[in-house]
Design a protein around this motif. Structure first.
Motif, mmCIF file in Angstrom:
data_model
loop_
_atom_site.group_PDB
_atom_site.id
_atom_site.type_symbol
_atom_site.label_atom_id
_atom_site.label_comp_id
_atom_site.label_asym_id
_atom_site.label_seq_id
_atom_site.Cartn_x
_atom_site.Cartn_y
_atom_site.Cartn_z
ATOM 1 N N ILE A 92 1.212 -1.198 0.305
ATOM 2 C CA ILE A 92 -0.096 -0.075 0.614
ATOM 3 C C ILE A 92 0.969 1.206 -0.525
ATOM 4 O O ILE A 92 0.838 1.603 -0.608
ATOM 5 C CB ILE A 92 -0.967 -0.114 1.130
ATOM 6 N N LEU A 93 1.927 1.137 0.702
ATOM 7 C CA LEU A 93 2.488 2.202 0.758
ATOM 8 C C LEU A 93 3.374 2.572 -0.190
ATOM 9 O O LEU A 93 3.676 3.406 -1.048
ATOM 10 C CB LEU A 93 3.660 1.884 1.682
ATOM 11 N N LEU A 94 4.166 1.297 -1.073
ATOM 12 C CA LEU A 94 4.622 1.828 -2.397
ATOM 13 C C LEU A 94 3.573 2.314 -3.294
ATOM 14 O O LEU A 94 3.625 2.490 -4.328
ATOM 15 C CB LEU A 94 4.804 0.030 -3.142
ATOM 16 N N ILE A 102 13.702 7.433 -2.619
ATOM 17 C CA ILE A 102 12.825 6.924 -1.403
ATOM 18 C C ILE A 102 11.793 6.017 -0.698
ATOM 19 O O ILE A 102 11.593 5.274 0.233
ATOM 20 C CB ILE A 102 11.821 8.159 -1.171
ATOM 21 N N THR A 103 11.060 5.330 -1.745
ATOM 22 C CA THR A 103 10.713 4.157 -1.790
ATOM 23 C C THR A 103 11.038 3.248 -1.122
ATOM 24 O O THR A 103 11.182 1.694 -0.536
ATOM 25 C CB THR A 103 9.460 3.999 -3.574
ATOM 26 N N SER A 157 4.255 6.116 -5.179
ATOM 27 C CA SER A 157 4.083 6.766 -6.758
ATOM 28 C C SER A 157 4.497 8.722 -6.333
ATOM 29 O O SER A 157 4.660 8.783 -7.004
ATOM 30 C CB SER A 157 2.289 6.637 -6.611
ATOM 31 N N VAL A 158 3.679 8.860 -5.674
ATOM 32 C CA VAL A 158 3.653 10.140 -5.098
ATOM 33 C C VAL A 158 5.364 10.436 -5.361
ATOM 34 O O VAL A 158 5.251 11.114 -6.196
ATOM 35 C CB VAL A 158 3.103 11.089 -4.332
ATOM 36 N N PHE A 198 4.517 -7.898 -6.370
ATOM 37 C CA PHE A 198 4.790 -6.348 -5.438
ATOM 38 C C PHE A 198 4.835 -5.161 -6.853
ATOM 39 O O PHE A 198 5.099 -4.236 -6.547
ATOM 40 C CB PHE A 198 6.099 -6.590 -4.595
ATOM 41 N N HIS A 199 5.263 -6.012 -8.349
ATOM 42 C CA HIS A 199 5.417 -4.656 -9.090
ATOM 43 C C HIS A 199 4.247 -4.482 -9.175
ATOM 44 O O HIS A 199 4.256 -3.578 -9.900
ATOM 45 C CB HIS A 199 5.922 -5.159 -10.175
ATOM 46 N N PHE A 200 2.909 -4.910 -9.257
ATOM 47 C CA PHE A 200 1.685 -4.151 -9.839
ATOM 48 C C PHE A 200 2.022 -3.415 -11.132
ATOM 49 O O PHE A 200 1.331 -3.287 -11.477
ATOM 50 C CB PHE A 200 1.764 -3.284 -8.093
#
Length: 316
Positions: A21-23, A41-42, A28-29, A167-169
């Motif tokens: 969810i954080l990713l 940062i991610t 994304s932002v 996890f790469h969505f």
């Protein structure tokens, strides 16, 4: 039970959901603002840091959970060639998926950003090569693979490889990472060290960057080939590409199997734990197996994956 050496499967699944969810949100932002800084940062703040803080908070030994053991030169060389021969297979698998999906959408798999200059290439080696190699390995081959190991090594490798791909969505970039996750899991257990999987992850990403970088230097020549050969249509091009990749992947698979079979494993030590400690650990783990596994966090991630990709197709 309070002194377990590794997190439970339920703990790992919950961390996996939270980081996913954080990713997709904060990650994304920040990546849209500045890709390189956003990726750093991610990876370090939204993936690596929460895992380390969780392990510290729960009093797990970071060294034992992650298996921070050195690898020797021979093992490092074997890992290099294992990833080298794994890469064409991953590319082939992704290409097949992309070809199938191209029948339903005009979108393509963007993959890693291709550097256009030497300076960008060196920066990308750190951002896309080193950084994910450290951060993502701590999460998947470090914490999660060790948690799932109580189900058996083979199951642990396959399950965490699937979770790694999800996890790469990105549906275009799903099968390739899954295959890479399996290879990295094998390497991890062969060496009993996360350093080996970090090294392998770095080699894989750096290989993709290097190929992309040098291909971009020849982009003009490639365009000339296409322009000067108008008789080669798209379907012929795809057919030839599939045949070539299949041949290369078949040869690579044979080499890969040979390398894995003859991999120089360490058999004299098990995580630097003495025999009595290891027996106690195994008894403790066998008790944990009967605990009910909560698959809800994984199910939620799968639903999010489906939603993200479905929205991607709808908006196109």
């Amino acid at each position: 039970m309070e002194n377990r050496r590794v997190p439970t499967i339920n703990e790992s699944n919950l961390i996996y959901l939270v980081l996913g969810i954080l990713l997709l949100t904060l990650g994304s932002v920040v990546q849209q603002i500045n890709l390189n800084i956003g990726l750093i940062i991610t990876e370090y703040l939204l993936v690596l840091l929460p895992v380390i803080l969780f392990l510290r908070y729960k009093n797990y030994s970071i060294r034992e959970v992650l298996r921070l053991n050195f690898i020797n030169f021979n093992q490092a060389v074997f890992v290099f060639f294992i990833i080298l021969f794994s890469y064409p297979i991953a590319v082939f698998l992704n290409f097949i998926v992309s070809t199938i999906l191209s029948n339903f959408t005009n979108a393509t798999n963007t993959g890693v950003p291709i550097p256009l200059s030497l300076n960008e290439f060196l920066i990308s080696l750190f951002v896309i090569g080193v950084t994910p190699g450290i951060c993502e390995e701590v999460l998947f081959r470090g914490m999660m693979l060790n948690s799932y190991e109580k189900l058996g090594k083979n199951k642990a490798i396959i399950i965490t490889a699937i979770l790694f791909g999800l996890f790469h969505f990105n549906l275009f970039n799903l099968i390739g990472p899954m295959f890479l996750g399996i290879i990295l899991g094998i390497v991890y257990f062969k060496t009993n060290s996360i350093i080996a999987s970090m090294w392998g992850h770095f080699i894989n990403n750096s290989l993709a960057l290097t190929i992309g970088y040098f291909a971009m230097q020849r982009v003009g020549e490639l365009e000339d080939i296409v322009v000067n050969n108008p008789e080669i249509n798209q379907y012929q091009e795809i057919k030839v590409t599939i045949i070539v990749l299949f041949i290369i992947s078949t040869i690579s698979a044979l080499m890969l199997r040979t390398l894995i079979v003859h991999f120089p494993e360490k058999k004299d030590k098990i995580d630097n734990i003495d025999i009595d400690e290891q027996i106690e650990y195994e008894i403790e783990e066998s008790t944990e197996v009967i605990e009910k596994i909560n698959w809800a966090p994984v199910g939620i991630v799968i639903l999010i994956f489906i939603f993200v990709n479905a929205m991607f197709f709808i908006t196109l």
